[in-house]
Design a protein around this motif. Structure first.
Motif, PDB file in Angstrom:
ATOM      1  N   GLY A  50      -1.463  -0.602  -4.255  1.00 18.48           N
ATOM      2  CA  GLY A  50      -0.868   0.731  -4.212  1.00 18.48           C
ATOM      3  C   GLY A  50      -0.784   1.272  -2.798  1.00 18.48           C
ATOM      4  N   VAL A  51      -1.835   1.065  -2.022  1.00 18.58           N
ATOM      5  CA  VAL A  51      -1.835   1.529  -0.632  1.00 18.58           C
ATOM      6  C   VAL A  51      -0.792   0.763   0.176  1.00 18.58           C
ATOM      7  N   LEU A  52      -0.701  -0.546  -0.030  1.00 17.48           N
ATOM      8  CA  LEU A  52       0.294  -1.336   0.696  1.00 17.48           C
ATOM      9  C   LEU A  52       1.706  -0.890   0.348  1.00 17.48           C
ATOM     10  N   THR A  53       1.952  -0.593  -0.916  1.00 15.40           N
ATOM     11  CA  THR A  53       3.267  -0.096  -1.322  1.00 15.40           C
ATOM     12  C   THR A  53       3.580   1.219  -0.619  1.00 15.40           C
ATOM     13  N   LEU A  54       2.611   2.132  -0.572  1.00 11.88           N
ATOM     14  CA  LEU A  54       2.819   3.411   0.104  1.00 11.88           C
ATOM     15  C   LEU A  54       3.103   3.217   1.592  1.00 11.88           C
ATOM     16  N   LEU A  55       2.359   2.327   2.226  1.00 13.01           N
ATOM     17  CA  LEU A  55       2.567   2.069   3.651  1.00 13.01           C
ATOM     18  C   LEU A  55       3.942   1.457   3.909  1.00 13.01           C
TER      19      LEU A  55
ATOM     20  N   ASN B 160       5.400  -2.181   8.697  1.00 12.75           N
ATOM     21  CA  ASN B 160       5.463  -3.610   8.429  1.00 12.75           C
ATOM     22  C   ASN B 160       4.030  -4.111   8.217  1.00 12.75           C
ATOM     23  N   ASP B 161       3.854  -5.389   7.976  1.00 10.50           N
ATOM     24  CA  ASP B 161       2.518  -5.905   7.664  1.00 10.50           C
ATOM     25  C   ASP B 161       1.530  -5.728   8.820  1.00 10.50           C
ATOM     26  N   GLU B 162       1.974  -5.965  10.044  1.00 11.22           N
ATOM     27  CA  GLU B 162       1.081  -5.782  11.201  1.00 11.22           C
ATOM     28  C   GLU B 162       0.667  -4.316  11.346  1.00 11.22           C
ATOM     29  N   GLU B 163       1.612  -3.409  11.159  1.00 10.39           N
ATOM     30  CA  GLU B 163       1.304  -1.977  11.254  1.00 10.39           C
ATOM     31  C   GLU B 163       0.384  -1.545  10.116  1.00 10.39           C
ATOM     32  N   ALA B 164       0.599  -2.090   8.932  1.00 15.21           N
ATOM     33  CA  ALA B 164      -0.283  -1.779   7.803  1.00 15.21           C
ATOM     34  C   ALA B 164      -1.701  -2.270   8.084  1.00 15.21           C
ATOM     35  N   LEU B 165      -1.809  -3.452   8.673  1.00 19.63           N
ATOM     36  CA  LEU B 165      -3.128  -3.983   9.041  1.00 19.63           C
ATOM     37  C   LEU B 165      -3.811  -3.047  10.033  1.00 19.63           C
ATOM     38  N   ARG B 166      -3.078  -2.640  11.072  1.00 18.43           N
ATOM     39  CA  ARG B 166      -3.667  -1.717  12.060  1.00 18.43           C
ATOM     40  C   ARG B 166      -4.105  -0.422  11.406  1.00 18.43           C
ATOM     41  N   TRP B 167      -3.283   0.133  10.507  1.00 17.85           N
ATOM     42  CA  TRP B 167      -3.626   1.389   9.837  1.00 17.85           C
ATOM     43  C   TRP B 167      -4.890   1.217   8.990  1.00 17.85           C
ATOM     44  N   LEU B 168      -4.985   0.124   8.272  1.00 18.44           N
ATOM     45  CA  LEU B 168      -6.155  -0.102   7.414  1.00 18.44           C
ATOM     46  C   LEU B 168      -7.448  -0.241   8.213  1.00 18.44           C
ATOM     47  N   TYR B 169      -7.339  -0.732   9.436  1.00 16.79           N
ATOM     48  CA  TYR B 169      -8.541  -1.001  10.235  1.00 16.79           C
ATOM     49  C   TYR B 169      -8.724  -0.051  11.413  1.00 16.79           C
ATOM     50  N   GLU B 170      -7.965   1.017  11.453  1.00 17.40           N
ATOM     51  CA  GLU B 170      -8.120   2.034  12.494  1.00 17.40           C
ATOM     52  C   GLU B 170      -9.221   2.999  12.066  1.00 17.40           C
ATOM     53  N   PRO B 171     -10.293   3.113  12.855  1.00 14.39           N
ATOM     54  CA  PRO B 171     -11.347   4.060  12.484  1.00 14.39           C
ATOM     55  C   PRO B 171     -10.811   5.479  12.366  1.00 14.39           C
ATOM     56  N   ASP B 172     -11.264   6.186  11.356  1.00 17.27           N
ATOM     57  CA  ASP B 172     -10.848   7.559  11.093  1.00 17.27           C
ATOM     58  C   ASP B 172     -12.108   8.384  10.864  1.00 17.27           C
ATOM     59  N   ASP B 173     -12.431   9.221  11.844  1.00 20.47           N
ATOM     60  CA  ASP B 173     -13.663  10.012  11.766  1.00 20.47           C
ATOM     61  C   ASP B 173     -13.667  10.982  10.593  1.00 20.47           C
ATOM     62  N   THR B 174     -12.494  11.374  10.109  1.00 24.54           N
ATOM     63  CA  THR B 174     -12.453  12.325   8.997  1.00 24.54           C
ATOM     64  C   THR B 174     -12.633  11.629   7.657  1.00 24.54           C
ATOM     65  N   LEU B 175     -12.546  10.299   7.631  1.00 22.91           N
ATOM     66  CA  LEU B 175     -12.667   9.596   6.357  1.00 22.91           C
ATOM     67  C   LEU B 175     -14.111   9.467   5.886  1.00 22.91           C
TER      68      LEU B 175
END
Length: 118
Positions: free
Chosen positions: A67-72, A78-93
């Motif tokens: 579901g997250v991949l579909t939203l992204l 693209n797949d590389e950008e989705a990978l970066r988004w999934l592994y980018e630290p987010d202090d608010t998360l």
């Protein structure tokens, strides 16, 4: 099975598609179809498609990952950008979205991914 991770953190380990197929007890062509359908994320590393190992646990793909991949992808990632988004630290998360998917914060991750499309 390993490759250097993105500067922001990234996967601790990588699996090849045959390794994913073995872990999921599926034929490799089914794993390829999962990648094409955005049910699983694979990116090219060292000349082969590889999947972050932590996205495939207990003989299954993380429940909310497709579901997250579909939203992204709907937001234009693209797949590389989705990978970066999934592994980018987010202090608010807090932490990385990939980690949050496996720790009960998937709804918040999906909400953030959906907001990217607007």
């Amino acid at each position: 099975m390993t490759d250097s991770a993105p500067a922001s953190g990234g996967p601790a380990a990588w699996l090849t598609l045959p390794e994913v197929a073995e872990r999921l007890e599926l034929p490799v062509n089914k794993v390829n179809q999962m990648v094409r359908d955005h049910a699983l994320l694979a990116v090219r590393r060292d000349g082969a498609l590889r999947v972050p190992a932590e996205l495939v646990v207990n003989r299954t793909v993380l429940k909310h990952l497709p579901g997250v991949l579909t939203l992204l992808h709907d937001a234009g990632y693209n797949d590389e950008e989705a990978l970066r988004w999934l592994y980018e630290p987010d202090d608010t998360l807090p932490g990385m979205p990939a980690d949050a998917l496996s720790t009960g914060r998937a709804t918040e991750v999906k909400r953030r991914a959906q907001a990217l499309g607007f």
